[in-house]
Design a protein around this motif. Sequence first.
Motif, short mmCIF file in Angstrom:
data_model
loop_
_atom_site.label_atom_id
_atom_site.label_comp_id
_atom_site.label_asym_id
_atom_site.label_seq_id
_atom_site.Cartn_x
_atom_site.Cartn_y
_atom_site.Cartn_z
N THR A 232 -6.99 5.95 -12.21
CA THR A 232 -8.11 6.37 -11.37
C THR A 232 -7.65 6.57 -9.94
O THR A 232 -6.69 5.92 -9.47
N TYR B 130 -9.53 11.12 -4.64
CA TYR B 130 -10.76 10.42 -4.26
C TYR B 130 -11.63 11.34 -3.42
O TYR B 130 -11.16 11.98 -2.49
N GLY C 280 -1.81 3.44 -12.24
CA GLY C 280 -3.13 3.45 -12.84
C GLY C 280 -3.62 4.86 -13.17
O GLY C 280 -2.91 5.85 -12.99
N TYR D 105 0.81 -1.21 0.00
CA TYR D 105 0.00 0.00 0.00
C TYR D 105 0.85 1.26 0.00
O TYR D 105 0.71 2.13 -0.86
N SER E 179 -7.50 6.44 -5.91
CA SER E 179 -7.65 5.33 -4.97
C SER E 179 -8.12 5.84 -3.62
O SER E 179 -7.71 6.92 -3.17
N TYR E 180 -8.98 5.07 -2.97
CA TYR E 180 -9.48 5.43 -1.64
C TYR E 180 -8.51 4.88 -0.59
O TYR E 180 -8.29 3.67 -0.51
N SER F 92 -4.93 4.17 -8.16
CA SER F 92 -5.14 2.73 -8.21
C SER F 92 -3.98 2.07 -8.97
O SER F 92 -3.27 2.73 -9.75
N TRP F 93 -3.81 0.76 -8.74
CA TRP F 93 -2.75 -0.01 -9.39
C TRP F 93 -3.33 -1.33 -9.90
O TRP F 93 -4.27 -1.87 -9.31
N ASP G 161 -3.56 -5.44 -10.61
CA ASP G 161 -3.37 -6.55 -9.68
C ASP G 161 -1.94 -7.10 -9.70
O ASP G 161 -1.46 -7.61 -8.68
N GLU H 104 -3.22 9.69 -4.13
CA GLU H 104 -3.10 8.25 -4.31
C GLU H 104 -3.87 7.78 -5.54
O GLU H 104 -4.95 8.31 -5.85
N ASP I 100 1.46 4.07 -2.79
CA ASP I 100 0.80 5.36 -2.55
C ASP I 100 1.81 6.51 -2.57
O ASP I 100 1.51 7.60 -3.07
#
Length: 578
Positions: free
Chosen positions: A144, A366, A142, A109, A146-147, A125-126, A128, A123, A113
Motif C-alpha cells: 500500500t 498516496y 509493502g 524513513y 505511504s503518506y 508502506s513497510w 513493523d 513511497e 522510501d
Amino acid sequence: MTADTERRPRHAAGPPGTGPPAHERDWVRGLRRHGYRARADRGVRERLVPPYPAPAGRLGRYFGLGPTATLLLSRWAGWIGPLLVGLFAAALRFVNLGTPHAVVFDETYYAKDAWALLQRGHEMSWPDDANERILVGDVPLGDTASYVVHPPVGKWVIALGEWAFGMEPFGWRFMTALLGAVSVVMVCRIGRRLFRSTALGCLAGVLLALDGLHFVMSRTALLDLVLMFWVLAAFGALLVDRDRTRARFVTALERAQPERSADGVLRPVRAVGERLTPGLRPWRLAAGLLLGLACATKWSGLYALAAFGIMIVLWDAAARRTAGARHPYRAMLRRDAVPAFVSTVPVAAATYLASWAGWFATAGGYYRQWGAENGSTGNGAVDALRSWWHYHREAYSFHVGLTDSHAYDSNPWSWLVSSRPVSFHYQSIQVGQGDCDAEEGCAREVLALGTPVLWWAACLALVYVAYRWLLRRDWRAGAVLCGVACGYLPWFLYQDRTIFYFYAVVLVPFLCLAVAMALGALLGPPGCSERRRAAGIVTTGVFVLAVAWNFVYFYPLYTGIEIPMDAWRARMWLGTWV
C-alpha cells in the motif's frame, strides 16, 4: 567551477608618476559619489573582476621541479589543491561507511522510501519489523502507498546508491558520502573565487572536511546533506555568473570610446552601465535548476531561492554602478530584473514539478486518485494536478502543526554554540560483552555534533564578517552572510515547531567560509610586514591543528566506535549533550 584566466588591465597608466588616465580618475570619483572609497590605482577591470594573483612558482621550486613542471603546477594549483582536499574528505567519509550496521535515526524513513521509489515509483508502506529484516537481507516491501511529507529528489539521490550497492547500510549511505566529499571540493573552489586565493579556499575546504556535523550527515542517509549540496552548488553557480557577467561589462567599457563632456572632462560611456544587456547567462539558469532541486529535496530550499534572488539583484545593481551607471537600480530593474526572475523562479518551479514524475506516472501513489474521487473534472491531467495540490496542502498542514516534543529537539538560538546535538544511534555494552573489558562497561554512539572548536570560532568569525559587510561594504562578506541567513534565520519563525540541530548542516559550508575570511584577515593583506605575516601563519596553523585535534577526539562519537563509558562521559563537555 572554472577559474578565470589571468587578466591584466589593458588601459595604459601612462609614464611612471603620471597616474591613470583622466577618464579612469573620473570613474573613481563617480564611485565615491556612491559611497565607495575606490583606490585611484585600481582600474575598471580590477574593480569589476579582480584578477587572481600571478603564480609565483615557489612550490615547484621547493620540490625541485623543472621550469616546465613548475609552470604546470602553478597553472593547475587552483584544481590540484581542492582535489587533494576532496580526496582527504572522501577517505574520511567512506572508511567503514557501513558501520554501524543498523538503521540509524531517520534512515528508517528515507532509506526505505528510496527503495520504494526504485521499485514502484512512489513511497510504500513497510511492516513493523522491516528494519530487522532488511539488515539480514530480507526486504519486505509493502503493498500500500505511504503518506510522506517531503518531496522526492533527496530520496531519489539516496536510491542511486541502493541501486548500485543494494538495500544495505553502505548502499543507502553511499550517495550522501559522495555528495559530502564533492561539497568539500566545491567549498575550496568557491572560497578561491570569493577571496581570489587558492590557499584560503582550500583552508575553508579543510575546515569543512573536519566538521563533525557535516561528517556525520555525510555518513547518514538523511535529506539535509543533499539539501546542503544543492544550495551550495547554486551559490557557486551564481558566483561564476557574477564574474562572467562583470567581465562582459569590462569588455564593453574597454571597447567604448570615452566621451568628452561640456567641461572638457573625459568620462566613461555611461551607456555601458545604463543600457548593456549581458545576454544569455547559463550559470544563472543552472542556479535556478539547482535551487529547484533544493526545493524538491526539502521545502526549506525555498528560503535559499528567495535569499539568493535578493543577492543577485544587489549584485546586478552593483555591477552597473561600478560600470558607470548614474542610476544603477533603475538600470537593473529595466535590464536585469525580469531575466533574473525568469532564469531562477520559473526554472526552479519547473524542476520541482518534474521531480514528481514518478508519482504522476503511476496510479498507486498516496492521494494520487484524490482528484478523480473528489469532484472529477473528467480530464486525467487536471485531476492529477488537483491531487498533487491536495497532497501539498496536507503536507503543509503537517509541517506547520508538528509540535510534538522530542528528546533531541532544539531551538535555533542554541545551534551556533552546538548546545543540543542529536544522538542518531546509541548502544550500551556490558562488561564482558564482545571486546568490552572496562569496569563500567562501554558505549557506542553516533552523535550529530559539529566540531566544537570550529563552531565556537565561527561565532566570532560571523561578527567579523558582519563588520566587513555593514561597515566596509565588502560584497564577499555579504555573500557569506546570505548563505548563513538562508539556512538559519527562517527557523526562528517556527518557535513552536519540532526542529533539530542537524538542520544546520545547510549553513556549515558558509560558516567555514566565514572562518576562512577571518583567518585571511589575520594573515594580513598583500605587502604586509614579514612579522605580521609570520604571526598570522602561526595563529592560523595553531587553529587548524586545534580543529583537527577536536575532530579526532570526537571521532569515536561520530562513527559509532566502541569506547569505555568513562571515555564517553569525558566527551560530554556540556550537560545538554547527554
